[in-house]
Design a protein around this motif. Structure first.
Motif, PDB file in Angstrom:
ATOM      1  N   MET A 100      34.347   9.864  43.086  1.00 19.95           N
ATOM      2  CA  MET A 100      33.851  10.543  44.614  1.00 19.95           C
ATOM      3  C   MET A 100      34.116   9.265  45.912  1.00 19.95           C
ATOM      4  N   ASP A 101      34.368  10.302  46.618  1.00 16.98           N
ATOM      5  CA  ASP A 101      34.639   9.368  48.103  1.00 16.98           C
ATOM      6  C   ASP A 101      33.994  10.399  49.096  1.00 16.98           C
ATOM      7  N   PRO A 102      33.058  10.449  49.543  1.00 18.59           N
ATOM      8  CA  PRO A 102      32.323  11.146  50.332  1.00 18.59           C
ATOM      9  C   PRO A 102      33.472  10.858  52.033  1.00 18.59           C
ATOM     10  N   LYS A 103      33.396   9.624  52.092  1.00 17.04           N
ATOM     11  CA  LYS A 103      34.409   9.696  53.913  1.00 17.04           C
ATOM     12  C   LYS A 103      36.021  10.348  53.570  1.00 17.04           C
ATOM     13  N   LEU A 104      36.079   9.977  52.519  1.00 16.57           N
ATOM     14  CA  LEU A 104      37.342  11.161  51.933  1.00 16.57           C
ATOM     15  C   LEU A 104      37.340  12.759  51.969  1.00 16.57           C
ATOM     16  N   SER A 105      36.142  12.942  51.724  1.00 21.39           N
ATOM     17  CA  SER A 105      35.712  14.561  51.470  1.00 21.39           C
ATOM     18  C   SER A 105      35.505  15.084  53.194  1.00 21.39           C
ATOM     19  N   TRP A 106      35.207  13.943  53.620  1.00 19.23           N
ATOM     20  CA  TRP A 106      34.493  14.617  55.192  1.00 19.23           C
ATOM     21  C   TRP A 106      32.841  15.068  54.837  1.00 19.23           C
ATOM     22  N   ALA A 107      32.219  14.311  53.972  1.00 23.72           N
ATOM     23  CA  ALA A 107      31.170  15.005  54.131  1.00 23.72           C
ATOM     24  C   ALA A 107      29.913  14.135  54.441  1.00 23.72           C
ATOM     25  N   GLU A 108      30.115  13.495  55.000  1.00 23.58           N
ATOM     26  CA  GLU A 108      29.184  12.268  55.584  1.00 23.58           C
ATOM     27  C   GLU A 108      29.294  12.809  57.427  1.00 23.58           C
ATOM     28  N   ALA A 109      29.798  13.141  57.353  1.00 25.19           N
ATOM     29  CA  ALA A 109      29.927  13.225  59.005  1.00 25.19           C
ATOM     30  C   ALA A 109      29.887  15.228  59.510  1.00 25.19           C
ATOM     31  N   VAL A 110      29.372  15.595  58.345  1.00 26.71           N
ATOM     32  CA  VAL A 110      29.713  16.791  58.491  1.00 26.71           C
ATOM     33  C   VAL A 110      28.736  17.787  59.195  1.00 26.71           C
ATOM     34  N   HIS A 111      28.887  18.746  60.284  1.00 28.14           N
ATOM     35  CA  HIS A 111      27.954  19.304  61.325  1.00 28.14           C
ATOM     36  C   HIS A 111      27.375  20.167  60.658  1.00 28.14           C
ATOM     37  N   PRO A 112      26.046  20.342  60.861  1.00 25.10           N
ATOM     38  CA  PRO A 112      24.707  21.252  60.256  1.00 25.10           C
ATOM     39  C   PRO A 112      25.252  22.643  60.074  1.00 25.10           C
ATOM     40  N   ASP A 113      26.936  23.123  61.548  1.00 27.01           N
ATOM     41  CA  ASP A 113      26.411  24.879  61.441  1.00 27.01           C
ATOM     42  C   ASP A 113      27.648  24.399  60.413  1.00 27.01           C
ATOM     43  N   GLU A 114      28.407  23.783  59.998  1.00 27.76           N
ATOM     44  CA  GLU A 114      29.625  24.271  58.828  1.00 27.76           C
ATOM     45  C   GLU A 114      28.990  24.107  57.611  1.00 27.76           C
ATOM     46  N   LEU A 115      27.950  23.227  57.511  1.00 26.93           N
ATOM     47  CA  LEU A 115      28.099  23.134  55.921  1.00 26.93           C
ATOM     48  C   LEU A 115      26.675  24.410  56.243  1.00 26.93           C
ATOM     49  N   ASP A 116      26.318  24.785  57.328  1.00 25.63           N
ATOM     50  CA  ASP A 116      25.676  26.655  56.847  1.00 25.63           C
ATOM     51  C   ASP A 116      26.714  27.984  56.621  1.00 25.63           C
ATOM     52  N   GLU A 117      27.474  27.656  57.191  1.00 28.64           N
ATOM     53  CA  GLU A 117      29.314  28.247  56.933  1.00 28.64           C
ATOM     54  C   GLU A 117      29.437  28.300  55.418  1.00 28.64           C
ATOM     55  N   GLU A 118      29.736  26.790  54.302  1.00 28.28           N
ATOM     56  CA  GLU A 118      29.758  26.597  53.688  1.00 28.28           C
ATOM     57  C   GLU A 118      29.540  27.010  52.485  1.00 28.28           C
ATOM     58  N   PHE A 119      27.772  27.113  52.433  1.00 30.10           N
ATOM     59  CA  PHE A 119      27.077  27.612  51.455  1.00 30.10           C
ATOM     60  C   PHE A 119      26.024  29.233  52.032  1.00 30.10           C
ATOM     61  N   ASP A 120      27.107  29.874  52.967  1.00 30.33           N
ATOM     62  CA  ASP A 120      26.755  31.060  53.250  1.00 30.33           C
ATOM     63  C   ASP A 120      26.931  31.696  52.090  1.00 30.33           C
ATOM     64  N   THR A 121      26.807  32.343  51.619  1.00 26.63           N
ATOM     65  CA  THR A 121      26.896  34.009  50.629  1.00 26.63           C
ATOM     66  C   THR A 121      28.562  34.321  50.865  1.00 26.63           C
ATOM     67  N   PHE A 122      29.285  34.674  49.822  1.00 22.97           N
ATOM     68  CA  PHE A 122      30.423  35.491  50.123  1.00 22.97           C
ATOM     69  C   PHE A 122      30.106  36.856  49.440  1.00 22.97           C
ATOM     70  N   PRO A 123      30.499  38.412  50.187  1.00 19.77           N
ATOM     71  CA  PRO A 123      30.264  38.239  51.943  1.00 19.77           C
ATOM     72  C   PRO A 123      29.735  37.703  52.836  1.00 19.77           C
ATOM     73  N   THR A 124      29.423  37.247  53.349  1.00 19.64           N
ATOM     74  CA  THR A 124      29.158  36.569  54.553  1.00 19.64           C
ATOM     75  C   THR A 124      27.012  37.523  54.690  1.00 19.64           C
TER      76      THR A 124
END
Length: 796
Positions: A666-690
């Motif tokens: 598992m490569d966090p740099k390739l996955s863009w997981a190290e520099a992810v923006h907090p707002d993007e994380l909030d969107e990723e862990f948001d419920t579906f539907p929102t």
């Protein structure tokens, strides 16, 4: 919101090489076989990929002639086995002087606190202290050693002694005491001293187990037509459709375009079912009375066992089935009329045995065999995995005021799932369990996940404080078999990385020993020319939407069936191992896939930069050589293709020095997981539907995420294809690169001696050949290309 996790050192996220001491030795320091630790390429032991762990085993078989209690006249005996501070008990029997327990106790040698083993026989009392009957004492230095494949040690009768051990008392107990390892047959079902605190049902949830996925079938229901269907209001001609249900899966045909009592559809409905078949096919013919109202005109219930199992694309015979009518036919005259003129439906139903039922993502597929066992090919190798230990795990819950983790590991490959035993209250658990799988295709992936056990019989809750009792995810590892050299033992420590709403967290490291053994190199090379999935997937393919819905139904069925095992492999574990949420939209994943594509163009950019340097005479010698090569290719154009293939051959040979020496991780740099923006994380862990409050925003936001999810998949597929081109010469898959550079060498020689005009003529004629001479199956280059590894294996 809690504060983000502190930043990790970059080295923490990387794979680490380890040097565990694998193999077998005698317990008192002597070397088994005279060769030290087993480090040869092929050892004879079935436990040569794990570190040996020693246990003292005590098998309590039975007792006889136990004295009854002088006051009650009865004897309710049980046995207590004590070694230092560790004590294990058997169940007690009521009113039995000759009980049989047949129970095994295991004490870890690492935690020995005494040189004396004591076995007590006691009489269970309802009130007050249990009565002492007798005991047997063993000196630890006199315990024999048993190493498989030696036969089990025969139990013996021992006379019971009094408290002081001076005199014998009435009664005998049959015991076997020996020193063994985790390879012992008694190990999986034994009571373990390091799990002494677990009580009740929790005992079953800590043992290691092997599970087998249910056998899945695609059920194809071809709804052809119906006859004599009548609505409740007979003055109205019905507009009919058919609704079919298998378990919780419900599908409908389209409305018959004309209003008629003899509707015609000829539609295929596809379902997933598992053996043994518990669900039935429930089929109803319904009338669309109004846009909001449907009425049932007839129903049919059929068991799946009556349908034919198809092993190829040959047609299946259709059958007429009488429908049960609804809402009329109460009078005797009407019943006679109903039997004489029954509504019928024309069906063609079969169980598809020539497809592989996908229950996991095709990017991480671990099995591609068709459902029908008759169509399976021979295995081409053996995969052996030693699950050694974990290091530096984070505490996952609070128990008695202490932060702790009860970790176990699950591995999934093909239809076989394995689960190690749970190591209690340890942040560095040692499992040292070895498992074996048959391999039918090297271009497959084994998945391993580490979890925290929350089902130990107590009232533990997850560290997050949630009320739901679910096993917590600690991390996951994927290994693609085609990236492994055969007959080599890989010993590495893999980072366990999990993305939380607060950011990327390293949960610990998982230490594995992996070996892929090839039974036939020729068969493995032959497989590189074959389609990845069975032929039926190409002769009669499913649509993308069908595959998506069928995959989630298959995952649901697998999770339900494995959840009914004892002990259960729980739903949250199965879903995490099968990547149930991999389709969800994420800005982070989309950015990661985009930069995967961008990185593919880095080679083109560097090439253009080099050409610019040549053009500007930065290195005159290089520029002169390029001019010479340019004039040669202009004068002799037939040398262009041989030169290109020869260059690729030379580049492949040159890159052999830089080939990867370890499996992907598992490569966090390739996955863009190290520099992810907090707002993007909030969107990723948001419920579906929102969960956003405005209705309009919710509708638009969900629609955007749905569309972007599809775009994300397409971008990821494009990146995968480009990375497969890179894999041709990168030695990520040593066998594939070897085959390709050999082909390049042969192609360079053949194209050198063959006139270019003949090559162009043959290529054009092959490309323009008549469809009669084309196969529906993919070509050999296409099959080879699809089997090449991509960096998708390293994506979080």
């Amino acid at each position: 919101m809690t504060s983000a996790a502190p930043p990790h050192n970059q080295e923490d996220f990387k794979l680490k090489h380890t040097k565990p001491q694998l193999g077998e030795r005698w317990p008192h320091g002597g070397v088994r076989g005279g060769g030290g630790w087993i480090t040869s390429e092929r050892a004879t032991s079935t436990y040569d990929l794990v570190e040996q762990m020693f246990y003292l085993y005590v098998r309590v078989e039975k007792a006889k002639d136990l004295p009854p209690n002088p006051f009650t006249g009865n004897c309710d005996p049980y046995v207590a086995v004590k070694l230092g501070n560790y004590k294990g008990k058997t169940r007690h029997f009521e009113k039995r002087t000759n009980p049989e327990w047949k129970q095994v106790f295991a004490f870890s040698k690492e935690k020995f606190q005494s040189s004396v083993l004591e076995v007590f026989v006691r009489d269970k009392e309802m009130v007050g202290r249990d009565d002492y009957i007798g005991k047997v004492v063993f000196d630890m230095n006199e315990v024999p050693t048993r190493v498989p494949p030696d036969s089990p040690l025969a139990p013996q009768w021992y006379r019971l002694e009094d408290r002081r051990g001076d005199t014998k008392v009435k009664g005998q107990i049959m015991l076997a005491v020996w020193m063994g390892t985790q390879a012992d047959e008694a190990f999986p079902e034994a009571w373990h001293s390091d799990a002494a605190s677990v009580q009740g049902e929790g005992v079953y949830n800590i043992r290691s187990k092997v599970y087998v996925s249910p056998k899945l079938w695609y059920v194809r229901v071809n709804v052809i037509e119906a006859q004599d269907v009548e609505p409740h209001d007979r003055s109205q001609v019905p507009q009919a459709f058919v609704k079919a249900q298998v378990g919780n899966q419900i599908l409908k045909t389209k409305l018959c375009p004309t209003r008629t009592t003899n509707p015609f559809w000829n539609e295929d409905l596809l379902f997933v079912a598992a053996e043994p078949f518990e669900e039935q096919l429930v089929l109803t013919v319904e009338n669309k009375v109004t846009p909001a109202k449907d009425e049932v005109m007839g129903r049919l219930i059929l068991p799946l066992t009556i349908f034919e199992r198809r092993l190829d694309h040959r047609p299946i015979h259709s059958r007429w089935f009488n429908l049960e009518k609804f809402g009329f036919g109460a009078l005797e005259a009407d019943r006679r009329h109903e039997l004489k003129f029954s509504s019928r439906v024309h069906l063609r139903v079969c169980l598809e045995g020539a497809y592989h039922v996908l229950d996991e993502s095709t990017m991480y597929i671990s099995d591609q065999r068709p459902t029908a066992r008759q169509l399976w090919k021979h295995s081409i190798g053996i995969l052996e995995v030693g699950i050694l230990s974990a290091q530096g795990l984070l505490p996952m819950k609070t128990k008695d005021g202490r932060r702790t983790t009860d970790a176990y590991c699950v591995a999934k490959y093909g239809q076989k799932w394995v689960r190690t035993r749970t190591i209690l209250e340890s942040l560095s658990p040692k499992w040292n369990e070895q498992y074996t799988w048959e391999v039918y295709d090297p271009c497959t992936v084994i998945t391993l996940g580490v979890f925290d056990n929350c089902h130990l019989g107590g009232n533990e809750k997850s560290a997050g404080g949630g009320g739901a009792k679910a096993d917590s995810r600690i991390g996951k590892v994927r290994i693609r078999l085609s990236t492994l050299e055969t007959d080599r033992i890989y010993t590495h420590s893999y980072p366990l990385l999990v993305l939380h709403p607060t950011g990327l967290k390293k949960m610990g490291e998982l230490q594995l020993a992996v070996r892929f053994t090839s039974l036939s190199l020729a068969n493995m090379i032959y497989l590189y020319m074959q389609p990845l999935l069975p032929k039926m997937h190409y002769l009669h393919p499913f649509t993308v939407n069908q595959l998506d819905s069928l995959r989630y139904q298959a995952m649901y069925i697998v999770a339900v069936r494995l959840g009914r095992a004892e002990p259960p492999l729980r739903k949250e574990v199965v879903e995490y191992m099968l990547d149930v949420d991999s389709h969800m939209w994420s800005m982070r994943r989309s950015k990661a896939n985009f930069f995967r594509i961008v990185s593919l163009f880095s080679g083109v950019i560097s090439m253009s930069r080099w050409l610019g340097e040549v053009r500007h005479w930065k290195n005159p010698a290089t520029t002169v050589l390029v001019h010479v090569l340019f004039f040669i290719l202009i004068c002799y154009p037939e040398l262009i293709l041989p030169t290109i293939f020869l260059y690729m051959f030379l580049i492949g040979i040159w890159n052999y020095r830089f080939r990867p020496r370890h499996p992907p991780y598992m490569d966090p740099k390739l996955s863009w997981a190290e520099a992810v923006h907090p707002d993007e994380l909030d969107e990723e862990f948001d419920t579906f539907p929102t969960s956003k409050p405005q209705d309009v925003v919710r509708m638009r936001y969900d629609r955007l995420r749905s569309v972007a999810g599809r775009i994300q998949t397409v971008v990821g597929d494009m990146a995968t294809q480009g990375e497969r081109f890179q894999a041709l010469l990168s030695w990520r898959d040593t066998r594939a690169t070897s085959l390709f550079i050999v082909f390049c060498l042969i192609a360079a020689v053949v194209l050198y001696v063959t006139p270019f005009k003949m090559v162009a003529l043959v290529a054009g004629m092959v490309w323009l050949r008549h469809p009669r001479f084309r196969s529906k199956l993919p070509s050999i280059p296409s099959n080879f290309f699809k089997r090449l590894p991509s960096r998708a294996d390293s994506m979080l």
